[in-house]
Design a protein around this motif. Structure first.
Motif, PDB file in Angstrom:
ATOM      1  N   LEU A 273       0.835  -1.202   0.000  1.00 32.55           N
ATOM      2  CA  LEU A 273       0.000   0.000   0.000  1.00 32.55           C
ATOM      3  C   LEU A 273       0.872   1.256   0.000  1.00 32.55           C
ATOM      4  CD1 LEU A 273      -2.777   1.420   0.301  1.00 32.55           C
ATOM      5  CD2 LEU A 273      -2.473   1.210   2.788  1.00 32.55           C
ATOM      6  N   LEU A 274       1.911   1.266   0.818  1.00 31.73           N
ATOM      7  CA  LEU A 274       2.779   2.436   0.901  1.00 31.73           C
ATOM      8  C   LEU A 274       3.655   2.581  -0.339  1.00 31.73           C
ATOM      9  CD1 LEU A 274       3.703   2.043   4.655  1.00 31.73           C
ATOM     10  CD2 LEU A 274       2.379   3.914   3.671  1.00 31.73           C
ATOM     11  N   ARG A 275       3.939   1.484  -1.003  1.00 31.41           N
ATOM     12  CA  ARG A 275       4.700   1.566  -2.258  1.00 31.41           C
ATOM     13  C   ARG A 275       3.868   2.236  -3.338  1.00 31.41           C
ATOM     14  NH1 ARG A 275       5.207  -0.614  -7.066  1.00 31.41           N
ATOM     15  NH2 ARG A 275       3.421  -1.993  -6.745  1.00 31.41           N
ATOM     16  N   LEU A 280       0.694   8.185   1.895  1.00 28.34           N
ATOM     17  CA  LEU A 280       0.140   7.661   3.144  1.00 28.34           C
ATOM     18  C   LEU A 280       1.200   7.470   4.230  1.00 28.34           C
ATOM     19  CD1 LEU A 280      -2.382   4.963   1.820  1.00 28.34           C
ATOM     20  CD2 LEU A 280      -2.901   7.225   2.765  1.00 28.34           C
ATOM     21  N   TRP A 281       2.461   7.761   3.950  1.00 27.04           N
ATOM     22  CA  TRP A 281       3.505   7.544   4.957  1.00 27.04           C
ATOM     23  C   TRP A 281       3.251   8.312   6.263  1.00 27.04           C
ATOM     24  CZ3 TRP A 281       6.713   3.911   6.050  1.00 27.04           C
ATOM     25  CH2 TRP A 281       7.207   3.074   5.046  1.00 27.04           C
ATOM     26  N   PRO A 282       2.844   9.582   6.243  1.00 27.28           N
ATOM     27  CA  PRO A 282       2.560  10.244   7.530  1.00 27.28           C
ATOM     28  C   PRO A 282       1.501   9.520   8.352  1.00 27.28           C
ATOM     29  CG  PRO A 282       2.767  11.871   5.786  1.00 27.28           C
ATOM     30  CD  PRO A 282       2.742  10.521   5.106  1.00 27.28           C
ATOM     31  N   ALA A 283       0.457   9.023   7.684  1.00 25.89           N
ATOM     32  CA  ALA A 283      -0.567   8.263   8.398  1.00 25.89           C
ATOM     33  C   ALA A 283      -0.004   6.951   8.924  1.00 25.89           C
ATOM     34  CB  ALA A 283      -1.759   7.992   7.480  1.00 25.89           C
ATOM     35  N   ALA A 284       0.883   6.332   8.151  1.00 23.78           N
ATOM     36  CA  ALA A 284       1.501   5.078   8.588  1.00 23.78           C
ATOM     37  C   ALA A 284       2.295   5.281   9.868  1.00 23.78           C
ATOM     38  CB  ALA A 284       2.395   4.523   7.483  1.00 23.78           C
ATOM     39  N   VAL A 342      -3.601   1.604   8.088  1.00 22.39           N
ATOM     40  CA  VAL A 342      -3.083   2.897   7.655  1.00 22.39           C
ATOM     41  C   VAL A 342      -4.147   3.719   6.946  1.00 22.39           C
ATOM     42  CG1 VAL A 342      -1.418   4.023   6.117  1.00 22.39           C
ATOM     43  CG2 VAL A 342      -0.697   2.111   7.571  1.00 22.39           C
ATOM     44  N   ARG A 343      -4.945   3.087   6.142  1.00 24.72           N
ATOM     45  CA  ARG A 343      -5.966   3.862   5.427  1.00 24.72           C
ATOM     46  C   ARG A 343      -6.997   4.434   6.403  1.00 24.72           C
ATOM     47  NH1 ARG A 343      -6.498   4.435   0.333  1.00 24.72           N
ATOM     48  NH2 ARG A 343      -5.366   2.559  -0.297  1.00 24.72           N
ATOM     49  N   TRP A 344      -7.391   3.659   7.380  1.00 19.54           N
ATOM     50  CA  TRP A 344      -8.311   4.168   8.403  1.00 19.54           C
ATOM     51  C   TRP A 344      -7.681   5.348   9.126  1.00 19.54           C
ATOM     52  CZ3 TRP A 344      -8.116   4.895  13.662  1.00 19.54           C
ATOM     53  CH2 TRP A 344      -9.328   5.100  14.315  1.00 19.54           C
ATOM     54  N   GLN A 345      -6.409   5.227   9.437  1.00 22.62           N
ATOM     55  CA  GLN A 345      -5.702   6.293  10.122  1.00 22.62           C
ATOM     56  C   GLN A 345      -5.677   7.565   9.274  1.00 22.62           C
ATOM     57  OE1 GLN A 345      -4.003   8.617  12.476  1.00 22.62           O
ATOM     58  NE2 GLN A 345      -3.887   6.534  13.300  1.00 22.62           N
ATOM     59  N   ARG A 379      10.316   5.434   5.162  1.00 18.84           N
ATOM     60  CA  ARG A 379      10.097   5.455   3.718  1.00 18.84           C
ATOM     61  C   ARG A 379      11.406   5.186   2.979  1.00 18.84           C
ATOM     62  NH1 ARG A 379       7.135  10.210   0.064  1.00 18.84           N
ATOM     63  NH2 ARG A 379       7.552   9.230  -1.972  1.00 18.84           N
ATOM     64  N   GLY A 380      12.492   5.805   3.427  1.00 22.36           N
ATOM     65  CA  GLY A 380      13.785   5.583   2.782  1.00 22.36           C
ATOM     66  C   GLY A 380      14.225   4.132   2.849  1.00 22.36           C
ATOM     67  N   LEU A 381      14.040   3.523   4.021  1.00 21.29           N
ATOM     68  CA  LEU A 381      14.454   2.134   4.200  1.00 21.29           C
ATOM     69  C   LEU A 381      13.701   1.205   3.256  1.00 21.29           C
ATOM     70  CD1 LEU A 381      15.949  -0.096   5.865  1.00 21.29           C
ATOM     71  CD2 LEU A 381      13.941  -0.090   7.388  1.00 21.29           C
ATOM     72  N   PHE A 382      12.382   1.331   3.196  1.00 21.61           N
ATOM     73  CA  PHE A 382      11.586   0.374   2.419  1.00 21.61           C
ATOM     74  C   PHE A 382      11.581   0.676   0.928  1.00 21.61           C
ATOM     75  CE2 PHE A 382      10.095  -0.496   6.696  1.00 21.61           C
ATOM     76  CZ  PHE A 382      10.050  -1.890   6.687  1.00 21.61           C
TER      77      PHE A 382
END
Length: 413
Positions: A273-275, A280-284, A342-345, A379-382
């Motif tokens: 999802l984040l890819r 959505l990273w801030p929500a994650a 994450v999407r709910w967040q 985000r950088g790591l993944f």
């Protein structure tokens, strides 16, 4: 009719079953005894509060204090006596009393205001390019250390700690040559013996005095110089602020990163999802703080007056321990309490009442920086290593207050 304290504790937070898996233990307490009389990590007894609404109410109530001095009953001992009972040398007491974590009311507000300008959202946003640069450099180092990706690397010691330490020390103004000392001090204070902790505190306080004197003589564009220049702050205030900032800014942050990274490694659906939706990273980050945050228990507090919380009568002087981790997984507030969504967040945002960064007047001062740092680092790591995975089951430090790992060995490819 409100309940009153039973004669014996319902729960012992030093129980190995809780220490071995605090999240599962606190979830069970939330279900079975959401407000109960407990034996606390310090050995004293008090109220354990786990429901989300009750936790937020307690943390927002000015009648619930960090300093028990002058309170009746169990809180009749002064904060000084509490520290001495834990083996604290008398010469350390002024610094511990002056900590932001120990102060209440106007004194807490005064000290917090002396440094809050450095953590505003606008100032933190200006740090993004530097944090991104540090993340890229550390990821290059991980890549090199792993060879072709077959050699495991320790994500805590080689990524999370160096990033967290560098960011806060650059902001505060701790020289690069001194940062390994802070790393060592932080680890001793988390998991060392009382004797080791005492010696470490002495080293830290002496170091901070020296550094503050140096900045008064030769100011720079850093937070230490700003603190040192404020005439209304005593030397003890300045040292207490410096210790608080550096320890909180690297120790907790490093474990936030490692916990979140491991959670995502075990969650391929959210990685995908984040890819595809990187916005959505801030929500994650917010969601991972909720479900797997590094701090499970807030600092112990004391009721200054008789009060009622969730139908339970709490007497003036009673110790009150809120469980942030349980509140963040309360089914009464969260649709998917024990699993990240994450999407709910992203849809509910700040309205959800996440207490992973605390609540009320002691809400985390560096929350904007922590979120920025975590977003860029994860985000950088993944994005760089989408197949990163743990090599073995990480080893935990058995702490009732938090979720800290000793190592997190991973394979990058």
């Amino acid at each position: 009719m409100p309940e009153k304290a039973p004669s014996v504790p319902v729960v012992d937070l030093r129980d190995p079953a809780i220490l071995d898996d605090p999240m599962r233990g606190y979830d069970r307490i939330l279900t079975e005894s959401p407000i109960c009389w407990a034996r606390l990590p310090s050995g004293e007894e008090g109220w354990l509060i786990t429901r989300a609404d009750d936790v937020r109410a307690v943390l927002s109530d000015p009648a619930v204090r960090n300093d028990p001095t002058g309170l009746p009953g169990q809180g009749a001992q002064t904060q000084e006596e509490t520290f001495l009972a834990l083996g604290t040398p008398p010469e350390h007491l002024p610094y511990l009393r002056a900590s932001l974590l120990s102060l209440d009311g106007a004194e807490h507000t005064r000290l917090r205001r002396s440094i809050s300008h450095a953590f505003s959202t606008s100032r933190v946003a200006k740090l993004r390019p530097r944090v991104q640069q540090l993340v890229d450099e550390l990821l290059d180092g991980l890549d090199s250390a792993s060879g072709a990706g077959n050699t495991p690397v320790n994500l805590i010691d080689e990524y999370a700690y160096p990033l967290a330490m560098t960011v806060v020390c650059e902001l505060v103004g701790v020289p690069e040559a001194d940062r390994t000392d802070w790393w060592r001090w932080g680890k001793v204070l988390v998991s060392g013996t009382p004797q080791e902790a005492t010696a470490t505190l002495g080293e830290m306080f002496a170091y901070c005095h020296t550094l503050i004197d140096r900045r008064r003589a030769e100011p720079r564009e850093d937070l230490i110089s700003s603190v040192a220049a404020q005439e209304e702050l005593t030397d003890v205030d300045a040292v207490a602020v410096l210790v608080f900032l550096v320890l909180a800014g690297h120790e907790t942050m490093a474990h936030l990163l490692s916990n979140a990274a491991l959670a995502l490694m075990r969650d391929p659906a959210h990685r995908e999802l984040l890819r595809t939706e990187p916005e959505l990273w801030p929500a994650a980050v917010r969601e991972l703080v909720r479900t797997d945050g590094p701090v499970q228990l807030a600092r112990l507090r004391y009721a200054a007056t008789d009060m009622e919380v969730g139908g339970v009568r709490i007497s003036a002087g009673d110790a009150v321990q809120v469980v942030l981790g349980a509140a963040n997984r309360d089914p009464a507030r969260f649709a998917h309490p024990r699993a990240a969504d994450v999407r709910w967040q992203a849809e509910h945002g700040p309205r959800e009442g996440n207490v992973g960064f605390g609540w009320g007047p002691h809400f985390c001062l560096g929350v904007a920086l922590a979120k920025l740092e975590a977003e860029i680092a994860l985000r950088g790591l993944f994005e760089r290593f989408p197949a990163v995975s743990p090599v073995t089951e990480p080893e935990w430090v058995p702490l009732p207050r938090g979720r800290h790992r000793v190592t997190l060995d991973v394979r990058l490819r």
